[in-house]
Design a protein around this motif. Structure first.
Motif, PDB file in Angstrom:
ATOM      1  N   TRP A  56      -9.803  -5.816   8.394  1.00  0.00           N
ATOM      2  CA  TRP A  56      -9.396  -6.754   7.347  1.00  0.00           C
ATOM      3  C   TRP A  56      -9.571  -6.070   5.995  1.00  0.00           C
ATOM      4  O   TRP A  56     -10.625  -5.458   5.737  1.00  0.00           O
TER       5      TRP A  56
ATOM      6  N   ARG B 168      -8.395  -6.433   1.566  1.00  0.00           N
ATOM      7  CA  ARG B 168      -7.947  -7.353   0.537  1.00  0.00           C
ATOM      8  C   ARG B 168      -7.538  -6.582  -0.696  1.00  0.00           C
ATOM      9  O   ARG B 168      -7.990  -5.472  -0.926  1.00  0.00           O
TER      10      ARG B 168
ATOM     11  N   VAL C 201     -12.669  -4.870   3.989  1.00  0.00           N
ATOM     12  CA  VAL C 201     -13.514  -6.054   4.046  1.00  0.00           C
ATOM     13  C   VAL C 201     -14.346  -6.073   5.328  1.00  0.00           C
ATOM     14  O   VAL C 201     -15.562  -6.221   5.280  1.00  0.00           O
TER      15      VAL C 201
ATOM     16  N   TYR D 104      -5.341 -11.167   1.396  1.00  0.00           N
ATOM     17  CA  TYR D 104      -6.069 -10.607   2.537  1.00  0.00           C
ATOM     18  C   TYR D 104      -5.071 -10.165   3.605  1.00  0.00           C
ATOM     19  O   TYR D 104      -4.149 -10.907   3.955  1.00  0.00           O
TER      20      TYR D 104
END
Length: 124
Positions: A36, A38, A48, A94
């Motif tokens: 993940w 962002r 992330v 995101y």
């Protein structure tokens, strides 16, 4: 061709929670690691969280440790990012990303497949 679709973004007040989902299609989900990332306006995309193929290995950037939790449901071909105690500085688009393997989990260039992103806005 592997295809990723994120969902679950939105507007939330500081201290609130959101759960992002990343649906993976076109491949065998259990063969992929998921990251993940962002990107806030005017800033570079940043790592992330990461979850390994089996879901037992998870890693986080320091600023979200203890607040965010990553998981996956292979039966649903879906990875999740549970975000709690959100702060205005968490505001960003995101993205989820997938690859069969990565050498460095926090480097976006290591990931082959990307979703379109979902906006998360945290108001103060």
């Amino acid at each position: 061709q592997v295809h990723l679709v994120e969902s679950g973004g939105g507007l939330v007040q500081a201290g609130g929670s959101l759960r992002l989902a990343c649906l993976v299609s076109g491949g065998t989900f259990s063969q992929y690691v998921t990251g993940w990332f962002r990107q806030a306006p005017g800033k570079e995309r940043e790592f992330v969280a990461f979850i390994g193929r089996s879901g037992t290995l998870t890693l986080y950037r320091r600023s979200v440790e203890g607040r965010f939790s990553v998981s996956k449901d292979s039966a649903r071909n879906t990875a999740y990012l549970q975000m709690t105690s959100l702060k205005p500085e968490d505001t960003a688009v995101y993205y989820c990303a997938a690859a069969k393997a990565v050498d460095a989990v926090d480097q976006d260039r290591q990931y082959e497949y990307w979703g379109q992103g979902t906006q998360v806005t945290v108001s103060s």
